[in-house]
Design a protein around this motif. Structure first.
Motif, PDB file in Angstrom:
ATOM      1  N   MET A  74       0.839  -1.171   0.000  1.00 40.62           N
ATOM      2  CA  MET A  74       0.000   0.000   0.000  1.00 40.62           C
ATOM      3  C   MET A  74       0.892   1.245   0.000  1.00 40.62           C
ATOM      4  SD  MET A  74      -2.960   0.841   2.660  1.00 40.62           S
ATOM      5  CE  MET A  74      -3.489   2.476   2.917  1.00 40.62           C
ATOM      6  N   LEU A  75       0.590   2.152  -0.862  1.00 37.56           N
ATOM      7  CA  LEU A  75       1.385   3.374  -0.956  1.00 37.56           C
ATOM      8  C   LEU A  75       1.004   4.343   0.157  1.00 37.56           C
ATOM      9  CD1 LEU A  75       1.338   4.016  -4.788  1.00 37.56           C
ATOM     10  CD2 LEU A  75       3.161   3.036  -3.428  1.00 37.56           C
ATOM     11  N   ARG A  76       2.040   4.968   0.735  1.00 41.14           N
ATOM     12  CA  ARG A  76       1.834   5.943   1.807  1.00 41.14           C
ATOM     13  C   ARG A  76       2.463   7.264   1.394  1.00 41.14           C
ATOM     14  NH1 ARG A  76       3.398   1.811   6.596  1.00 41.14           N
ATOM     15  NH2 ARG A  76       1.454   0.667   6.509  1.00 41.14           N
ATOM     16  N   PRO A  77       1.901   8.374   1.836  1.00 38.59           N
ATOM     17  CA  PRO A  77       2.470   9.679   1.485  1.00 38.59           C
ATOM     18  C   PRO A  77       3.680  10.017   2.365  1.00 38.59           C
ATOM     19  CG  PRO A  77       0.490   9.987   2.757  1.00 38.59           C
ATOM     20  CD  PRO A  77       0.621   8.514   2.538  1.00 38.59           C
ATOM     21  N   TYR A  78       4.672  10.647   1.746  1.00 34.28           N
ATOM     22  CA  TYR A  78       5.855  11.152   2.437  1.00 34.28           C
ATOM     23  C   TYR A  78       6.084  12.587   1.989  1.00 34.28           C
ATOM     24  CZ  TYR A  78       6.889   6.388   3.825  1.00 34.28           C
ATOM     25  OH  TYR A  78       6.804   5.146   4.382  1.00 34.28           O
ATOM     26  N   TYR A  82       4.616   9.349  -2.986  1.00 34.54           N
ATOM     27  CA  TYR A  82       3.945   8.160  -2.474  1.00 34.54           C
ATOM     28  C   TYR A  82       4.863   6.968  -2.677  1.00 34.54           C
ATOM     29  CZ  TYR A  82      -0.210  10.995  -2.180  1.00 34.54           C
ATOM     30  OH  TYR A  82      -1.097  11.974  -1.839  1.00 34.54           O
ATOM     31  N   ARG A  99       5.232  16.198  -2.042  1.00 37.24           N
ATOM     32  CA  ARG A  99       4.712  14.937  -1.543  1.00 37.24           C
ATOM     33  C   ARG A  99       4.986  13.841  -2.557  1.00 37.24           C
ATOM     34  NH1 ARG A  99      -0.581  13.969   1.672  1.00 37.24           N
ATOM     35  NH2 ARG A  99      -0.051  16.081   2.237  1.00 37.24           N
ATOM     36  N   ASP A 152       5.960   2.754  -0.873  1.00 31.98           N
ATOM     37  CA  ASP A 152       5.554   1.644  -0.011  1.00 31.98           C
ATOM     38  C   ASP A 152       6.123   1.772   1.399  1.00 31.98           C
ATOM     39  OD1 ASP A 152       4.037   0.302  -1.931  1.00 31.98           O
ATOM     40  OD2 ASP A 152       5.833  -0.614  -2.784  1.00 31.98           O
ATOM     41  N   ASN A 153       7.375   2.257   1.511  1.00 32.28           N
ATOM     42  CA  ASN A 153       8.016   2.403   2.819  1.00 32.28           C
ATOM     43  C   ASN A 153       9.058   3.514   2.731  1.00 32.28           C
ATOM     44  OD1 ASN A 153      10.353   1.238   1.615  1.00 32.28           O
ATOM     45  ND2 ASN A 153       9.511  -0.798   2.036  1.00 32.28           N
ATOM     46  N   PRO A 196       7.034  10.827   7.031  1.00 32.52           N
ATOM     47  CA  PRO A 196       5.697  10.349   6.717  1.00 32.52           C
ATOM     48  C   PRO A 196       4.683  11.483   6.899  1.00 32.52           C
ATOM     49  CG  PRO A 196       6.756   8.927   8.330  1.00 32.52           C
ATOM     50  CD  PRO A 196       7.636  10.100   8.148  1.00 32.52           C
TER      51      PRO A 196
END
Length: 56
Positions: A1-5, A28, A26, A30-31, A55
């Motif tokens: 799942m992609l997460r925003p950084y 996106y 921003r 995975d980690n 994050p």
């Protein structure tokens, strides 16, 4: 799942004596390691200084 950084960076324009203001964008990923790899690919231009990757 992609997460925003959030990536904070400074860019110095040619001819300027000081680096510009801190900017953010921003991405996106995975980690955090994947986010660092993406930033390294895009921030390899001269006079770009990456300050942090956090994050969102």
């Amino acid at each position: 799942m992609l997460r925003p950084y959030i990536v904070s960076y400074k860019y110095k324009c040619p001819g300027d004596k000081k680096p510009g203001a801190v900017k953010q964008y921003r991405i996106y990923a995975d980690n955090l390691e994947d986010a660092r790899r993406i930033v390294a690919q895009h921030a390899n231009y001269p006079d770009v200084e990456v300050l942090s990757i956090n994050p969102a």
